[in-house]
Design an enzyme around this catalytic site. Structure first.
Site, PDB file in Angstrom:
ATOM      1  N   GLU A 280       0.806  -1.239   0.000  1.00 43.90           N
ATOM      2  CA  GLU A 280       0.000   0.000   0.000  1.00 43.90           C
ATOM      3  C   GLU A 280       0.832   1.280   0.000  1.00 43.90           C
ATOM      4  O   GLU A 280       0.818   2.058   0.970  1.00 43.90           O
ATOM      5  CB  GLU A 280      -0.955   0.003   1.202  1.00 43.90           C
TER       6      GLU A 280
ATOM      7  N   GLU B  65      -5.296  -8.743   1.349  1.00 44.61           N
ATOM      8  CA  GLU B  65      -5.978  -8.367   2.593  1.00 44.61           C
ATOM      9  C   GLU B  65      -7.458  -8.127   2.315  1.00 44.61           C
ATOM     10  O   GLU B  65      -7.817  -7.526   1.299  1.00 44.61           O
ATOM     11  CB  GLU B  65      -5.416  -7.066   3.201  1.00 44.61           C
TER      12      GLU B  65
HETATM   13  C1  BGP Z   1      -4.283  -1.895   5.615  1.00 43.48           C
HETATM   14  C2  BGP Z   1      -2.898  -2.306   6.084  1.00 43.48           C
HETATM   15  C3  BGP Z   1      -2.905  -3.290   7.187  1.00 43.48           C
HETATM   16  C4  BGP Z   1      -4.034  -3.118   8.178  1.00 43.48           C
HETATM   17  C5  BGP Z   1      -5.379  -2.755   7.572  1.00 43.48           C
HETATM   18  C6  BGP Z   1      -6.408  -2.288   8.566  1.00 43.48           C
HETATM   19  O1  BGP Z   1      -4.199  -0.609   5.076  1.00 43.48           O
HETATM   20  O2  BGP Z   1      -2.152  -2.846   5.012  1.00 43.48           O
HETATM   21  O3  BGP Z   1      -1.611  -3.287   7.748  1.00 43.48           O
HETATM   22  O4  BGP Z   1      -3.652  -2.327   9.218  1.00 43.48           O
HETATM   23  O5  BGP Z   1      -5.235  -1.767   6.595  1.00 43.48           O
HETATM   24  O6  BGP Z   1      -6.574  -0.903   8.582  1.00 43.48           O
HETATM   25  P1  BGP Z   1      -6.359   0.117   9.784  1.00 43.48           P
HETATM   26  O7  BGP Z   1      -5.373  -0.492  10.713  1.00 43.48           O
HETATM   27  O8  BGP Z   1      -5.826   1.363   9.163  1.00 43.48           O
HETATM   28  O9  BGP Z   1      -7.704   0.319  10.383  1.00 43.48           O
END
Ligand code: BGP
Length: 456
Positions: free
Chosen positions: A175, A362
């Protein structure tokens, strides 16, 4: 066992034979042991100590203590029927200063983890960079400076040489848009900077260039059968009606919204779509950069949690459709339910940018969940959301979208960046006081899905 009169409902819901089922994590979010065995500080270690940066003042110092508990965690994965596990390597564990001297104990940790996975029949997928930049590189200017590219090239060579005999699935960066926009423009993520447009976009160029070096490293040192791709959080633009007019509108918006990363990577140029967005501004590009950036990959990793809705408006111009109040969201306000994003995101990436294959690296949902009661966490919200997402993914596969794998985010509750430990995305509940892991209902359901290779 009682025989079902009508047969198992899952019969028609199978996934392709070699479909890869897994769960994902990231070093800074699970490992803890932030200064153990010679590890250098990452930008998240430093940023999280800044007052007000992270909810409740949480830091990744201990997280899930996975660094010390990885053996039990691998056993847990095996019990949950995981076939694939996406982990990331903490660059400052391997090179505490970001460049130069290698930390043998850090290298050994991942070697032991990879071996433990393989012994349990779990295939490791390794992300080279999931946001924990060595602080020393940030101190020299961070992503907006080109020194990160040279350092990354060396780091990528080092880890592929170290693990390439056992790791055959590599993800270069996770990302880019999030760690650069949130970290260098909005100041919400580490290192917490608020830079101007040109500085941030130059950083984007360096990041896609690092992706190119990651691909190069795998081709040069990865050995037979090694595969590599980027993980992008391309925004999965969804036509509200699946008619030609709305689909065409959604395609237009997808191209525009995702061009910063996908255009250079898939076309080898900062072309018309990119320049439209930057109003003609272009980053400084050195000879050879674009060839490296656009070297062919084996798959595109997509992290898809949600997606914006679009329709054809007046004169067929794309029009974004805002979600109304009370539209269902997870506890992360950005995570508005849209299972169809899992159909449209991969399909657009394939049709508009020519991705050869897509792996969902993911998908999941975050909630502020209560602790287990009688050993149970009935996370029906997460279970039902993932189930709906998988249904749409399957519809895409049936329509010919080459999706070859799916990783749930996340294996267990962890350090969710600026949200700290409050926001839980795990299939497994983690008690951060005792480090006790409790599989949630979603994990038990997901085990059956993986086992049957079908939506059950
Ligand atoms: C994505 C990331 C992950 C994870 C997920 C959840 O952007 O790659 O590492 O953290 O989001 O989102 P957040 O933690 O920002 O709520």
């Amino acid at each position: 066992m009682t025989k079902l009169t009508l047969g198992a409902p899952s019969a028609a819901r199978s996934f392709p034979k070699d479909f890869c089922w897994g769960a994902a994590s990231a070093s800074a979010q699970v490992e803890g042991a932030a200064a153990a065995d010679g590890k250098g500080a990452s930008i998240w270690d430093v940023f999280s100590r800044r007052p007000g940066a992270i909810k409740h003042g949480d830091t990744p110092a201990v997280a899930c203590d996975h660094y010390h508990r990885y053996r039990e965690d691998v056993e847990l994965m095996a019990r949950l029927g995981l076939k694939h596990y996406r982990l990331s390597i903490a660059w400052p564990r391997i090179m505490p200063d970001g460049v130069g001297t290698l930390n043998r104990r850090g290298l050994d940790f991942y070697s032991r983890l990879i071996d433990a996975l393989l012994e349990r029949g779990i295939t490791p997928w390794v992300t080279m960079f999931h946001w924990d930049l060595p602080q020393t590189l940030e101190d020299k200017g961070g992503w907006p400076t080109r020194q990160v590219v040279d350092a990354f090239a060396d780091y990528a060579d080092t880890i592929v040489k170290a693990y390439g005999d056992r790791v055959k699935n590599w993800i270069t960066l996770n990302e880019i848009a999030v760690f650069l926009d949130s970290g260098y423009s909005l100041g919400r993520h580490a290192p917490g900077r608020k830079e101007d447009f040109a500085t941030v976009h130059q950083a984007f160029h360096h990041a896609v260039l690092c992706h190119g070096h990651g691909v190069r490293a795998v081709r040069e040192h990865g050995g037979a059968g090694a595969r590599v791709g980027l993980t992008d959080n391309s925004r999965a633009i969804t036509p509200i009606t699946e008619t030609t007019a709305d689909i065409v509108a959604a395609r237009e918006v997808f191209k525009r919204t995702n061009c910063r990363i996908l255009e250079p990577i898939f076309t080898g140029a900062y072309g018309p779509v990119y320049q439209q967005q930057t109003k003609g501004w272009l980053p400084q590009v050195a000879p050879g950069d674009m060839a490296l950036i656009s070297a062919p990959t084996d798959f595109l990793g997509l992290n898809i949690y949600t997606g914006e809705f679009v329709r054809a408006g007046a004169d067929d111009q794309p029009e974004s459709v805002p979600v109304p109040p009370h539209y269902p969201v997870a506890d992360s306000p950005w995570l508005r339910w849209n299972a169809r994003a899992l159909y449209w995101g991969p399909r657009h990436a394939v049709e508009l940018f020519g991705a050869k294959a897509v792996v969902i690296t993911e998908n999941g949902a975050g909630y502020d969940e209560a602790p287990p009661v009688n050993g149970q966490v009935n996370d029906l919200h997460r279970l039902e959301y993932i189930r709906a997402c998988l249904g749409e993914l399957q519809r895409g596969i049936r329509d010919g979208v080459p999706v070859t794998g799916y990783f749930a985010w996340s294996l267990m509750d962890n350090f969710e960046w600026a949200e700290g430990y409050e926001r839980r995305f795990g299939l497994v509940y983690n008690d951060f006081q005792t480090q006790q892991r409790t599989p949630k209902a979603s994990a038990l359901w997901y085990r059956e899905v993986m086992n049957a290779n079908a939506l059950v």
